[in-house]
Design a protein around this motif. Structure first.
Motif, mmCIF file in Angstrom:
data_model
loop_
_atom_site.group_PDB
_atom_site.id
_atom_site.type_symbol
_atom_site.label_atom_id
_atom_site.label_comp_id
_atom_site.label_asym_id
_atom_site.label_seq_id
_atom_site.Cartn_x
_atom_site.Cartn_y
_atom_site.Cartn_z
ATOM 1 N N GLN A 133 0.977 -1.248 -0.074
ATOM 2 C CA GLN A 133 0.102 0.076 0.016
ATOM 3 C C GLN A 133 0.830 1.228 0.116
ATOM 4 O O GLN A 133 1.833 1.224 0.923
ATOM 5 C CB GLN A 133 -0.951 0.079 1.212
ATOM 6 C CG GLN A 133 -1.972 -1.072 1.282
ATOM 7 C CD GLN A 133 -3.024 -0.700 2.066
ATOM 8 O OE1 GLN A 133 -3.543 0.352 2.273
ATOM 9 N NE2 GLN A 133 -3.177 -1.737 3.143
ATOM 10 N N PHE A 134 0.788 2.182 -0.681
ATOM 11 C CA PHE A 134 1.581 3.281 -0.944
ATOM 12 C C PHE A 134 0.343 4.478 -1.393
ATOM 13 O O PHE A 134 -0.604 4.411 -1.791
ATOM 14 C CB PHE A 134 2.580 3.261 -2.049
ATOM 15 C CG PHE A 134 2.174 2.967 -3.260
ATOM 16 C CD1 PHE A 134 2.161 4.292 -4.197
ATOM 17 C CD2 PHE A 134 1.691 2.008 -3.878
ATOM 18 C CE1 PHE A 134 1.715 4.237 -5.449
ATOM 19 C CE2 PHE A 134 1.395 1.782 -5.131
ATOM 20 C CZ PHE A 134 1.531 2.997 -5.982
ATOM 21 N N ARG A 135 1.056 5.742 -0.829
ATOM 22 C CA ARG A 135 0.412 7.007 -1.498
ATOM 23 C C ARG A 135 1.251 7.726 -2.292
ATOM 24 O O ARG A 135 2.321 7.601 -1.980
ATOM 25 C CB ARG A 135 -0.108 7.886 -0.232
ATOM 26 C CG ARG A 135 -1.029 7.026 0.618
ATOM 27 C CD ARG A 135 -1.500 7.775 1.714
ATOM 28 N NE ARG A 135 -2.496 7.233 2.831
ATOM 29 C CZ ARG A 135 -2.727 7.957 3.674
ATOM 30 N NH1 ARG A 135 -2.439 8.917 3.976
ATOM 31 N NH2 ARG A 135 -3.744 6.933 4.594
ATOM 32 N N ALA A 136 0.729 8.103 -3.531
ATOM 33 C CA ALA A 136 1.564 9.069 -4.390
ATOM 34 C C ALA A 136 0.740 10.457 -4.599
ATOM 35 O O ALA A 136 -0.256 10.526 -4.581
ATOM 36 C CB ALA A 136 1.577 8.482 -5.723
ATOM 37 N N ALA A 137 1.837 11.414 -4.636
ATOM 38 C CA ALA A 137 1.144 12.881 -4.945
ATOM 39 C C ALA A 137 0.951 12.940 -6.768
ATOM 40 O O ALA A 137 1.926 12.538 -7.288
ATOM 41 C CB ALA A 137 1.993 13.925 -4.598
ATOM 42 N N VAL A 138 0.006 13.412 -7.043
ATOM 43 C CA VAL A 138 -0.269 13.347 -8.641
ATOM 44 C C VAL A 138 -0.887 14.724 -8.957
ATOM 45 O O VAL A 138 -1.609 15.357 -8.014
ATOM 46 C CB VAL A 138 -1.449 12.179 -9.005
ATOM 47 C CG1 VAL A 138 -0.820 10.711 -8.851
ATOM 48 C CG2 VAL A 138 -2.790 12.421 -8.159
ATOM 49 N N ALA A 139 -0.619 15.252 -10.190
ATOM 50 C CA ALA A 139 -1.141 16.588 -10.431
ATOM 51 C C ALA A 139 -2.380 16.353 -10.776
ATOM 52 O O ALA A 139 -3.095 15.381 -11.360
ATOM 53 C CB ALA A 139 -0.229 16.941 -11.726
ATOM 54 N N SER A 140 -3.175 17.444 -10.529
ATOM 55 C CA SER A 140 -4.556 17.478 -10.423
ATOM 56 C C SER A 140 -5.151 18.129 -11.849
ATOM 57 O O SER A 140 -4.518 19.035 -12.126
ATOM 58 C CB SER A 140 -5.334 18.305 -9.165
ATOM 59 O OG SER A 140 -6.599 18.299 -9.460
ATOM 60 N N ALA A 141 -6.051 17.545 -12.427
ATOM 61 C CA ALA A 141 -6.254 17.980 -13.763
ATOM 62 C C ALA A 141 -7.281 19.215 -13.529
ATOM 63 O O ALA A 141 -7.744 19.962 -14.335
ATOM 64 C CB ALA A 141 -7.578 16.833 -14.402
ATOM 65 N N THR A 142 -7.669 19.487 -12.364
ATOM 66 C CA THR A 142 -8.638 20.739 -12.042
ATOM 67 C C THR A 142 -7.695 22.018 -11.532
ATOM 68 O O THR A 142 -8.054 22.912 -10.787
ATOM 69 C CB THR A 142 -9.724 20.244 -10.983
ATOM 70 O OG1 THR A 142 -8.865 19.907 -9.743
ATOM 71 C CG2 THR A 142 -10.441 19.051 -11.203
ATOM 72 N N ALA A 183 -2.893 22.116 -6.840
ATOM 73 C CA ALA A 183 -2.493 21.216 -8.190
ATOM 74 C C ALA A 183 -1.982 19.871 -7.704
ATOM 75 O O ALA A 183 -1.374 19.087 -8.526
ATOM 76 C CB ALA A 183 -1.154 22.128 -8.391
ATOM 77 N N VAL A 184 -2.091 19.566 -6.410
ATOM 78 C CA VAL A 184 -1.699 18.103 -6.084
ATOM 79 C C VAL A 184 -2.770 17.359 -5.365
ATOM 80 O O VAL A 184 -3.417 17.945 -4.592
ATOM 81 C CB VAL A 184 -0.675 18.440 -5.016
ATOM 82 C CG1 VAL A 184 0.030 16.969 -4.470
ATOM 83 C CG2 VAL A 184 0.881 18.889 -5.922
ATOM 84 N N GLU A 185 -3.176 16.253 -5.808
ATOM 85 C CA GLU A 185 -4.018 15.298 -5.129
ATOM 86 C C GLU A 185 -3.314 14.200 -4.551
ATOM 87 O O GLU A 185 -2.059 13.544 -5.120
ATOM 88 C CB GLU A 185 -5.257 15.052 -5.972
ATOM 89 C CG GLU A 185 -6.029 16.074 -6.182
ATOM 90 C CD GLU A 185 -7.069 15.794 -7.284
ATOM 91 O OE1 GLU A 185 -7.403 14.411 -7.536
ATOM 92 O OE2 GLU A 185 -8.109 16.717 -7.570
ATOM 93 N N GLU A 186 -3.927 13.477 -3.858
ATOM 94 C CA GLU A 186 -3.285 12.070 -3.075
ATOM 95 C C GLU A 186 -3.909 10.910 -4.006
ATOM 96 O O GLU A 186 -5.078 10.753 -3.650
ATOM 97 C CB GLU A 186 -3.193 11.886 -1.634
ATOM 98 C CG GLU A 186 -2.781 11.023 -0.833
ATOM 99 C CD GLU A 186 -2.812 10.729 0.478
ATOM 100 O OE1 GLU A 186 -1.857 11.227 1.136
ATOM 101 O OE2 GLU A 186 -3.865 10.614 0.938
ATOM 102 N N LEU A 187 -3.131 10.109 -4.346
ATOM 103 C CA LEU A 187 -3.400 8.708 -5.075
ATOM 104 C C LEU A 187 -3.386 7.481 -3.804
ATOM 105 O O LEU A 187 -1.891 7.476 -3.876
ATOM 106 C CB LEU A 187 -2.898 8.521 -6.292
ATOM 107 C CG LEU A 187 -3.267 7.156 -6.851
ATOM 108 C CD1 LEU A 187 -4.681 6.926 -7.305
ATOM 109 C CD2 LEU A 187 -2.453 6.996 -8.184
ATOM 110 N N ARG A 188 -4.243 6.894 -3.635
ATOM 111 C CA ARG A 188 -4.039 5.772 -2.781
ATOM 112 C C ARG A 188 -4.060 4.467 -3.847
ATOM 113 O O ARG A 188 -4.984 4.542 -4.558
ATOM 114 C CB ARG A 188 -4.960 5.428 -1.540
ATOM 115 C CG ARG A 188 -4.800 6.591 -0.558
ATOM 116 C CD ARG A 188 -6.018 6.190 0.508
ATOM 117 N NE ARG A 188 -5.346 5.158 1.288
ATOM 118 C CZ ARG A 188 -6.151 4.793 2.280
ATOM 119 N NH1 ARG A 188 -7.257 5.159 2.738
ATOM 120 N NH2 ARG A 188 -5.508 3.681 2.813
ATOM 121 N N ALA A 189 -3.050 3.556 -3.695
ATOM 122 C CA ALA A 189 -2.987 2.525 -4.509
ATOM 123 C C ALA A 189 -2.430 1.381 -3.799
ATOM 124 O O ALA A 189 -2.019 1.476 -2.894
ATOM 125 C CB ALA A 189 -2.182 2.764 -5.792
#
Length: 487
Positions: free
Chosen positions: A72-81, A99-105
């Motif tokens: 399990q990890f979290r990554a900062a991803v650029a937001s399309a909004t 500009a940054v959202e958190e993606l859990r995967a």
């Protein structure tokens, strides 16, 4: 300051592991003051890099189920909004904002047939065991930081990346090992405000934490020559093991250039031992494993010609030497005190080999294969300058404006597996601290490193074959002259 030695998650020490002895660390003579520490540490325990001996009667698992922790990890991803232009702004130390959202995967290994089982590892992946053993050094790291704080070496709380240098090769197992190490040395509770560790990683063409055969074709040719010479010298010594071991490798003979290669067999056995995976009883026999290990160490680490040393470890030693010299020249103006490099067994053995500091265990081949989390450490010391007592008030005033003409002496100490390693290059009188041969003068150390530093690494690495077969034979013949023979 010592180095990060080998940890252990179970009550039984694995082969090659030497627990870090914090309390037994030898204090330097009182006239020396520690200035900087460079640590090169092998990553934690991993799975084998290939599938070997999975069929009966060996039955070593094809699928290794030791990877749950990091799935399990979290990554900062650029937001399309994000607002226009916001996504292109430089990232701050801690990424926040629109500009940054958190993606859990959650990662999972998919097999060839499309099935997937939670907890399965990739080949060569750092396992939960490896993470735990690297993390088990936390108490040692805490002791280091506490002691260093009292000695005014490492700060108790880290505020800047100028104070600590962290670097890894571009492989997940070394990057993740480095993350575990820095968490042990400086957990979040010991971070200054807004401090975020910078983990440095180089592009493949610029990597020097191992002999870079991808970027240096001449080095690749030389190492292939040594591998062929090692096979010619050692295969006959491995042959008597066939009657014991061939049944586990599909009836094939065990050879340095066999299928599987002896190095691959050793890799699988070492990984299995580290994870308490059952192995055939013959691979537990000391006489059997010593022969295999001697042969493999010869194949990989017996390339002791000056050219191989220059092209392989020369660039890394040059980096090390330049950083030490900068610290010696600038003193406290250079705030970097500890430099941690997460790397591989080939780096540790390559550095030790290049500096001639292997143990005399195998004759001219000097150490067994470096264990997981083993490390080699280079410590820079400054000799304290005695303070002369002024005989008058005028001398006290003048001393504030007159700089000492005496150059400050600096020394380098190398340690491996809880032991000081005196450098042969500093054995002569005048090249080490009198009475303490393990403290090499920085000048002598830099003199040898200069000899090992290519003037133009890319030019020396260039290789345009004219007659491949002839050149291969010549390289192998040259290697045979210096390679260790079975004893």
């Amino acid at each position: 300051m010592g180095f990060f030695g080998s940890g252990n998650a179970s009550s039984t020490l694995k082969r090659g592991h030497v627990p870090l002895d914090v309390d037994g660390y030898p204090v330097a003579p009182p006239e020396l003051e520690l200035q900087q520490v460079h640590i090169y540490v092998r990553h934690g325990e991993r799975t084998p890099v290939g599938v070997r001996m999975a069929d009966p009667p060996a039955n070593i698992p094809e699928h290794w189920m030791f990877c749950n922790t990091a799935r399990q990890f979290r990554a900062a991803v650029a937001s399309a909004t994000a607002e226009e232009g916001e996504a292109s702004m430089p990232f701050p130390a801690v990424q926040t904002g629109a500009a940054v959202e958190e993606l859990r995967a959650r990662r999972i290994v998919e097999r060839r047939d499309g099935t997937a089982v939670a907890g399965e590892c990739l080949l060569g992946e750092l396992t939960d065991v490896g993470r735990e053993r690297v993390s088990s050094h936390n108490i040692h790291h805490e002791s280091y930081r506490t002691r260093s704080s009292r000695l005014n070496f490492l700060p108790d709380i880290v505020h800047s990346n100028d104070e600590i240098y962290l670097r890894s090769t571009n492989m997940p197992r070394t990057i993740e090992s480095l993350q575990q190490i820095i968490h042990g040395l400086y957990p979040m509770t010991k971070h200054g405000r807004d401090f975020v560790p910078l983990l440095r990683i180089r592009n493949g063409k610029d990597e020097n934490l191992f002999g870079n055969t991808l970027a240096c074709k001449r080095l690749e040719v030389l190492q292939i020559g040594f591998a062929h010479a090692a096979a010619a010298a050692w295969n006959s010594t491995l042959q008597p093991l066939d009657k014991k071991l061939s049944k586990y490798i599909g009836g094939n003979p065990i050879r340095l250039d066999g299928k599987p290669r002896a190095s691959g067999i050793l890799d699988t056995i070492r990984a299995a031992e580290a994870h308490d995976v059952k192995i055939p009883p013959e691979f537990k026999e000391k006489e059997v494993m010593d022969v295999i290990e001697k042969a493999v160490v010869t194949e990989w680490f017996a390339d002791r010609t000056e050219e191989v040393r220059r092209l392989g470890m020369g660039p890394l030693l040059s980096d090390l030497s330049q950083k030490m010299q900068a610290k010696a020249e600038h003193g406290d103006a250079d705030p970097t005190k500890i430099l941690i490099h997460s790397t591989h067994d080939t780096c540790l053995a390559g550095l030790s080999n290049t500096l001639d500091i292997f143990d005399e265990k195998y004759g001219s081949i000097r150490i067994p294969w470096p264990a997981f989390t083993a490390a080699i450490t280079f410590e820079l010391f400054k000799k304290r300058t005695p303070t002369a007592q002024p005989t008058s008030s005028w001398q006290s005033v003048l001393s504030l404006f007159v700089r000492s003409s005496e150059p400050t002496e600096h020394y380098v100490r190398v340690r491996y597996q809880n032991e000081n390693k005196p450098l042969p290059l500093c054995a002569e009188e005048g090249k080490h601290l009198p009475g303490s041969p393990e403290f090499c003068t920085l000048a002598a150390f830099r003199e040898r490193v200069k000899e090992l530093t290519p003037d133009d690494w890319e030019a020396e690495c260039a290789y345009t074959p004219v007659n491949k077969q002839k050149e291969r034979e010549e390289t192998q013949a040259a290697a045979a002259l210096v390679i260790a023979k079975p004893q």
